[in-house]
Design a protein around this motif. Structure first.
Motif, PDB file in Angstrom:
ATOM      1  N   VAL A 284       8.591  12.322  -7.506  1.00 62.67           N
ATOM      2  CA  VAL A 284       8.008  12.257  -6.168  1.00 62.67           C
ATOM      3  C   VAL A 284       8.102  10.826  -5.675  1.00 62.67           C
ATOM      4  O   VAL A 284       7.765   9.881  -6.403  1.00 62.67           O
ATOM      5  CB  VAL A 284       6.541  12.739  -6.171  1.00 62.67           C
ATOM      6  N   ALA A 285       8.587  10.671  -4.451  1.00 65.26           N
ATOM      7  CA  ALA A 285       8.732   9.350  -3.834  1.00 65.26           C
ATOM      8  C   ALA A 285       7.632   9.167  -2.795  1.00 65.26           C
ATOM      9  O   ALA A 285       7.437  10.022  -1.922  1.00 65.26           O
ATOM     10  CB  ALA A 285      10.102   9.214  -3.187  1.00 65.26           C
ATOM     11  N   LEU A 286       6.934   8.054  -2.887  1.00 68.22           N
ATOM     12  CA  LEU A 286       5.848   7.736  -1.979  1.00 68.22           C
ATOM     13  C   LEU A 286       6.294   6.662  -0.981  1.00 68.22           C
ATOM     14  O   LEU A 286       7.209   5.890  -1.246  1.00 68.22           O
ATOM     15  CB  LEU A 286       4.631   7.246  -2.766  1.00 68.22           C
ATOM     16  N   LYS A 287       5.635   6.614   0.151  1.00 69.05           N
ATOM     17  CA  LYS A 287       5.936   5.602   1.163  1.00 69.05           C
ATOM     18  C   LYS A 287       5.161   4.327   0.860  1.00 69.05           C
ATOM     19  O   LYS A 287       3.985   4.375   0.503  1.00 69.05           O
ATOM     20  CB  LYS A 287       5.540   6.108   2.550  1.00 69.05           C
TER      21      LYS A 287
ATOM     22  N   VAL B 150       6.810  10.777 -18.360  1.00 65.99           N
ATOM     23  CA  VAL B 150       8.236  10.850 -18.693  1.00 65.99           C
ATOM     24  C   VAL B 150       8.886  12.140 -18.181  1.00 65.99           C
ATOM     25  O   VAL B 150      10.112  12.264 -18.188  1.00 65.99           O
ATOM     26  CB  VAL B 150       8.458  10.720 -20.220  1.00 65.99           C
ATOM     27  N   ARG B 151       8.082  13.087 -17.706  1.00 65.25           N
ATOM     28  CA  ARG B 151       8.607  14.293 -17.086  1.00 65.25           C
ATOM     29  C   ARG B 151       8.052  14.476 -15.670  1.00 65.25           C
ATOM     30  O   ARG B 151       8.203  15.544 -15.072  1.00 65.25           O
ATOM     31  CB  ARG B 151       8.289  15.530 -17.931  1.00 65.25           C
ATOM     32  N   ALA B 152       7.442  13.442 -15.137  1.00 66.66           N
ATOM     33  CA  ALA B 152       6.909  13.470 -13.765  1.00 66.66           C
ATOM     34  C   ALA B 152       7.067  12.072 -13.188  1.00 66.66           C
ATOM     35  O   ALA B 152       6.144  11.279 -13.168  1.00 66.66           O
ATOM     36  CB  ALA B 152       5.446  13.910 -13.748  1.00 66.66           C
ATOM     37  N   GLY B 153       8.293  11.777 -12.739  1.00 69.57           N
ATOM     38  CA  GLY B 153       8.603  10.435 -12.274  1.00 69.57           C
ATOM     39  C   GLY B 153       7.990  10.131 -10.916  1.00 69.57           C
ATOM     40  O   GLY B 153       7.865  11.009 -10.056  1.00 69.57           O
ATOM     41  N   VAL B 154       7.627   8.870 -10.720  1.00 72.00           N
ATOM     42  CA  VAL B 154       7.022   8.436  -9.464  1.00 72.00           C
ATOM     43  C   VAL B 154       7.663   7.122  -9.037  1.00 72.00           C
ATOM     44  O   VAL B 154       7.824   6.212  -9.853  1.00 72.00           O
ATOM     45  CB  VAL B 154       5.500   8.224  -9.604  1.00 72.00           C
ATOM     46  N   PHE B 155       8.038   7.039  -7.785  1.00 75.63           N
ATOM     47  CA  PHE B 155       8.468   5.765  -7.240  1.00 75.63           C
ATOM     48  C   PHE B 155       8.028   5.669  -5.787  1.00 75.63           C
ATOM     49  O   PHE B 155       7.606   6.659  -5.179  1.00 75.63           O
ATOM     50  CB  PHE B 155       9.978   5.548  -7.386  1.00 75.63           C
ATOM     51  N   ALA B 156       8.092   4.480  -5.247  1.00 75.91           N
ATOM     52  CA  ALA B 156       7.782   4.255  -3.839  1.00 75.91           C
ATOM     53  C   ALA B 156       8.952   3.515  -3.221  1.00 75.91           C
ATOM     54  O   ALA B 156       9.684   2.796  -3.910  1.00 75.91           O
ATOM     55  CB  ALA B 156       6.488   3.462  -3.691  1.00 75.91           C
ATOM     56  N   LEU B 157       9.137   3.693  -1.940  1.00 78.75           N
ATOM     57  CA  LEU B 157      10.297   3.086  -1.300  1.00 78.75           C
ATOM     58  C   LEU B 157      10.023   2.766   0.149  1.00 78.75           C
ATOM     59  O   LEU B 157       9.064   3.251   0.764  1.00 78.75           O
ATOM     60  CB  LEU B 157      11.512   4.002  -1.404  1.00 78.75           C
TER      61      LEU B 157
ATOM     62  N   THR C  14       0.829  -1.200   0.000  1.00 75.78           N
ATOM     63  CA  THR C  14       0.000   0.000   0.000  1.00 75.78           C
ATOM     64  C   THR C  14       0.871   1.260   0.000  1.00 75.78           C
ATOM     65  O   THR C  14       2.041   1.229   0.344  1.00 75.78           O
ATOM     66  CB  THR C  14      -0.918   0.027   1.227  1.00 75.78           C
ATOM     67  N   ILE C  15       0.245   2.360  -0.381  1.00 80.70           N
ATOM     68  CA  ILE C  15       0.905   3.664  -0.347  1.00 80.70           C
ATOM     69  C   ILE C  15       0.481   4.385   0.930  1.00 80.70           C
ATOM     70  O   ILE C  15      -0.707   4.493   1.226  1.00 80.70           O
ATOM     71  CB  ILE C  15       0.533   4.508  -1.580  1.00 80.70           C
ATOM     72  N   GLY C  16       1.469   4.904   1.676  1.00 79.79           N
ATOM     73  CA  GLY C  16       1.153   5.529   2.955  1.00 79.79           C
ATOM     74  C   GLY C  16       1.183   7.043   2.949  1.00 79.79           C
ATOM     75  O   GLY C  16       0.601   7.681   3.814  1.00 79.79           O
TER      76      GLY C  16
END
Length: 293
Positions: free
Chosen positions: A92-95, A146-153, A3-5
């Protein structure tokens, strides 16, 4: 569960760490010492409560991992962003609580490629001690991002190795990250992509769509006209792809934040009770400071 926090941090791509550090200090933030990644980039951080801003620059392009159809390259993405867009908010990096489970969910929806990515580096404490920190990431991919990267970690280290109260004492009294503003020429389509990534349904009003994450932070997707009204900037009016454009930062004292900006010569306006700095005056990123009260 995968899940995304909430929002873990933002990545602000800069021409150099010196330039990024100067910008952060002019805005009233304290920065950490520079740190190098094993894949050819380096950063300085602005630590907040539970989140942070990562100012990134290229250190050694020969260390970049090759981007392939089944592998996302973090440094290559940021290099291409800098070439194509200039300095600004690139990712932007999500939890997440489980990157592997999230990768499986995103892959099922065609929103990622390749395996998760783990790395370690050294961080310096305020006392100068070298401490190991480690992370595991999963990257979301989509042709429109491609100009608004998203990852979670997930952070894979003792919290005291990374988080330090001394780094969170900012002249502008910044406390927490409360939201990200994204400008898109197709806000509903972009919102559908982010709803799929986060697993959270958006709420819609005229000219904007908002996704509220479990920690209360928001992803605010707006059109260029709405952004210009809020930030007094048309910097994103000609963009044909979605772009992260601004951050909302909670501060303990708006008066102190305003005084800090004034002392540094940073122009700002007030809008609906918030202090607003246009991207042109802040390294390609808009800042909205709101009161913690």
């Amino acid at each position: 569960m995968g899940t995304i926090g909430g929002i873990d941090h933002t990545v602000v791509m800069a021409e150099s760490l010196e330039e990024a550090t100067l910008t952060a200090h002019r805005l009233g933030f304290r920065t950490t010492p520079p740190a190098a990644h094993p894949f050819g980039t380096a950063n300085v951080l602005v630590q907040l409560q539970g989140g942070y801003l990562e100012f990134l620059a290229i250190l050694d392009e020969s260390l970049f991992p090759e981007e392939t159809p089944d592998r996302f390259s973090f440094p290559s993405f940021n290099r291409d962003f800098l070439i194509g867009e200039g300095a600004g908010l690139s990712l932007v990096a999500l939890k997440t609580d489980d990157p592997e489970a999230l990768r499986e969910r995103l892959a099922a929806d065609g929103l990622t490629r390749g395996p998760t990515f783990s790395f370690e580096r050294t961080a310096l404490s305020p006392e100068g001690r070298e401490l190991p920190v480690a992370f595991t990431l999963v990257f979301a991919t989509h042709p429109e991002l491609v100009r608004a990267g998203v990852f979670a970690l997930v952070h894979r280290h003792p919290p005291e190795n990374f988080w330090h109260a001394a780094y969170q004492a900012h002249p502008n009294t910044a406390r927490a990250m409360r939201g990200i503003t994204l400008v898109s020429p197709h806000i509903e389509r972009t919102a559908e992509i982010f709803a799929s990534i986060t697993g959270i349904a958006p709420s819609k009003t005229a000219g904007r769509v908002e996704i509220t994450l479990p920690d209360g932070s928001t992803l605010d997707i707006v059109d260029a006209a709405t952004f210009e009204r809020r930030f007094g900037s048309n910097a994103f009016s000609d963009k044909v792809l979605a772009r992260f454009a601004a951050m909302t930062i909670e501060v303990d004292s708006l008066e102190t934040a305003a005084s800090t900006l004034t002392a540094s010569g940073v122009p700002f306006e007030t809008w609906e009770g918030a202090i607003v700095v246009a991207p042109e005056h802040a390294g390609g990123v808009g800042y909205r400071f709101i009161s913690a009260d």
